[in-house]
Design a protein around this motif. Sequence first.
Motif, short mmCIF file in Angstrom:
data_model
loop_
_atom_site.label_atom_id
_atom_site.label_comp_id
_atom_site.label_asym_id
_atom_site.label_seq_id
_atom_site.Cartn_x
_atom_site.Cartn_y
_atom_site.Cartn_z
N PRO A 178 0.85 -1.20 0.00
CA PRO A 178 0.00 0.00 0.00
C PRO A 178 0.88 1.25 0.00
O PRO A 178 1.99 1.25 0.55
CB PRO A 178 -0.79 -0.13 1.32
CG PRO A 178 -0.76 -1.58 1.64
CD PRO A 178 0.56 -2.10 1.14
N ILE A 179 0.39 2.32 -0.61
CA ILE A 179 1.19 3.53 -0.75
C ILE A 179 0.28 4.75 -0.70
O ILE A 179 -0.83 4.74 -1.26
CB ILE A 179 2.03 3.50 -2.06
CG1 ILE A 179 2.96 4.72 -2.16
CG2 ILE A 179 1.14 3.36 -3.29
CD1 ILE A 179 3.98 4.60 -3.28
N ASN A 180 0.74 5.82 -0.04
CA ASN A 180 -0.01 7.08 -0.02
C ASN A 180 -0.10 7.65 -1.43
O ASN A 180 0.85 7.57 -2.21
CB ASN A 180 0.70 8.12 0.84
CG ASN A 180 0.87 7.68 2.27
OD1 ASN A 180 0.15 6.81 2.74
ND2 ASN A 180 1.81 8.27 2.96
N ASN A 181 -1.23 8.29 -1.74
CA ASN A 181 -1.38 8.93 -3.04
C ASN A 181 -0.23 9.89 -3.34
O ASN A 181 0.32 9.90 -4.45
CB ASN A 181 -2.69 9.71 -3.10
CG ASN A 181 -3.90 8.81 -3.26
OD1 ASN A 181 -3.77 7.62 -3.52
ND2 ASN A 181 -5.08 9.37 -3.09
N TYR A 182 0.11 10.74 -2.36
CA TYR A 182 1.10 11.79 -2.61
C TYR A 182 2.52 11.24 -2.74
O TYR A 182 3.45 11.97 -3.11
CB TYR A 182 1.04 12.88 -1.54
CG TYR A 182 1.54 12.48 -0.16
CD1 TYR A 182 2.91 12.52 0.15
CD2 TYR A 182 0.67 12.11 0.85
CE1 TYR A 182 3.37 12.18 1.41
CE2 TYR A 182 1.11 11.77 2.11
CZ TYR A 182 2.47 11.82 2.39
OH TYR A 182 2.93 11.48 3.65
N ASN A 183 2.69 9.96 -2.43
CA ASN A 183 4.02 9.36 -2.52
C ASN A 183 4.33 8.77 -3.89
O ASN A 183 5.47 8.44 -4.19
CB ASN A 183 4.17 8.25 -1.47
CG ASN A 183 4.67 8.80 -0.15
OD1 ASN A 183 5.34 9.80 -0.10
ND2 ASN A 183 4.32 8.12 0.94
N ILE A 184 3.31 8.57 -4.72
CA ILE A 184 3.54 8.03 -6.06
C ILE A 184 4.09 9.15 -6.93
O ILE A 184 3.38 10.11 -7.25
CB ILE A 184 2.24 7.46 -6.66
CG1 ILE A 184 1.65 6.38 -5.75
CG2 ILE A 184 2.50 6.90 -8.06
CD1 ILE A 184 0.29 5.88 -6.18
N ILE A 185 5.37 9.05 -7.30
CA ILE A 185 6.06 10.19 -7.90
C ILE A 185 6.99 9.74 -9.03
O ILE A 185 7.77 8.80 -8.86
CB ILE A 185 6.89 10.94 -6.84
CG1 ILE A 185 5.98 11.56 -5.78
CG2 ILE A 185 7.78 12.01 -7.48
CD1 ILE A 185 5.07 12.66 -6.28
N PRO A 186 6.95 10.44 -10.19
CA PRO A 186 7.96 10.21 -11.23
C PRO A 186 9.16 11.13 -11.03
O PRO A 186 9.02 12.27 -10.60
CB PRO A 186 7.21 10.58 -12.51
CG PRO A 186 6.27 11.67 -12.07
CD PRO A 186 5.90 11.38 -10.64
#
Length: 571
Positions: free
Chosen positions: A243-251
């Motif tokens: 599981p991952i926070n939305n704001y942590n998904i980063i390019p």
Amino acid sequence: MINIKQTSISLTFSFLVFYFSFLILIATSCAAQPLSNKKQYSRQDTLRGTITPERAWWDVLRYDLQVTPDYATKTIRGKNRLTIRVKTPSDKMQIDLQEPLIIDSIFLVVNAGSASGGKTNLAFQQEGNAWFVTMPALTDNSTQVIEVSYHGKPREAVRAPWDGGWIWSKDKQGRPWMTVACQGLGASVWYPCKDHQSDEPDNGASLSIIVPDSLMGVANGRLEAKTPNNNGTTTYTWQVKNPINNYNIIPYIGKYVTWHEDFAGEKGKLDCDYWVLDYDLDKAKKQFRQAPAMLKCFEYWFGPYPFYEDGYKLVEAPHLGMEHQSAVAYGNGFQNGYLGRDLSASGWGNKWDFIIVHESGHEWFANSITTNDIADMWVHEGFTNYSETLFTTCEFGVEAGNAYCIGTRQLIQNDIPIIGTYGVNQEGSGDMYYKGGNLLHLIRQLINNDSTFRGILRGLNKTWYHKTVTTKEVEDYISRQSNIDLSKVFDQYLRTTQIPVLEYSIKGKDLKFRFTNCIKGFSMPVKVKLSNEEKWIRVNEEWTIISGNASTANFNVDKNFYINAKKVNWQ
């Protein structure tokens, strides 16, 4: 993050005085993206910060995201497949995507993954940053796939990471360097999602980044595929299993090079990968030697690194830093301290790299343990701020750690309470950092047993491993495990701006004392030095008198207790 501006070291003495006064004034006004403390909230605030009926009926299981940035026009186009579980069917679905980005189409994917699969076009309407989708009849507890295509010019970060958005930068050689920072502001600033911390994709996420062949795309987790598109671009697909926070998904997009090392951790071999711009490789290899010591310390205090399946990464970024899960953003200039400075003014804070330590500490507090509401963000920042003290302790001893923590008190504003307003995406005071850390240091003194304190920190990470949490749950857990009712302590420091004052008076060999500037019912044991001897005294709102032990020579409160002391006349 911490909002402190970089300045020249060649300062005159008079300007130094001004500088440190200014430093104290602004240092705690920030969080990852500070939001104004508004007294009036709009419908948009509620749509963003509340689990609305249009959000409540579905649970995010997975995001599969694809993005193609155009550096020349500062635009992006992309697609997100949301795999969801239907809890109770509804005819309306809220998807979040911030203006000026535009949703082009929304489809319900039928029999996703099978040869017989198809798509049903869904109608939708926009209301500001919320998009309401008309849903067909769905089955209870079924799994569905919603595909959202979008494009546009995303909000550009003005002063990343504090004023967030998409970052269109250039490296020192003039080559494109791109990424995103969006905590607080929200992931919907660049991709469509359920933009609320309480709902993380249970089965992880993937991010496919389509970039020119001359650049490389880096993201969270592990590189699953590098696919040439035979048109001058390459697709880099990264996958996170946890599981991952939305704001942590980063390019991260740039001219990256990488190296790998293994860390022998509590759960076995942890893959550590470091990604930096090609011309920074030598400096990075030297500076990032601190990472294994950090991991060893934090595994001791907090428990195993929470994302062994996805590995640990430091990724050079064109901004100071952020806690992006399994791909921590690093922009501290390959130097110790915070841009070369010791925030604590104790002498200890410039002996280690602030961004490596602080942002990696968030892997435990923020990324594994995540608050349901941004109003409780002290759980992220207070514990992670205290990780700096614990790392100093690991490397240089207990007294060094204590001095570092106490030194950060100069940065506390006590402007507004640490706890923010619930349901409107509103965090509280930036004091969640240093005041939050000093609150935990105070609790450590009250527990008076580091084995118990360490057990609580590890227990928090075991109990809420990969879960979301409220501050009340954290507070109750600490009280329960310490066997101390800390409810008034939490209320005092999290929900007011008052720092308790221990008033005392000495007359002959008699001492009397009490707390003022405190909430009703506040009481706490305090370690003091009385007649050159350490003692514990129980202090509350009423005067307490100790006879026959005091002298006029010595009465000092242990500095590890975050309270003020004031001598008053005997009356």
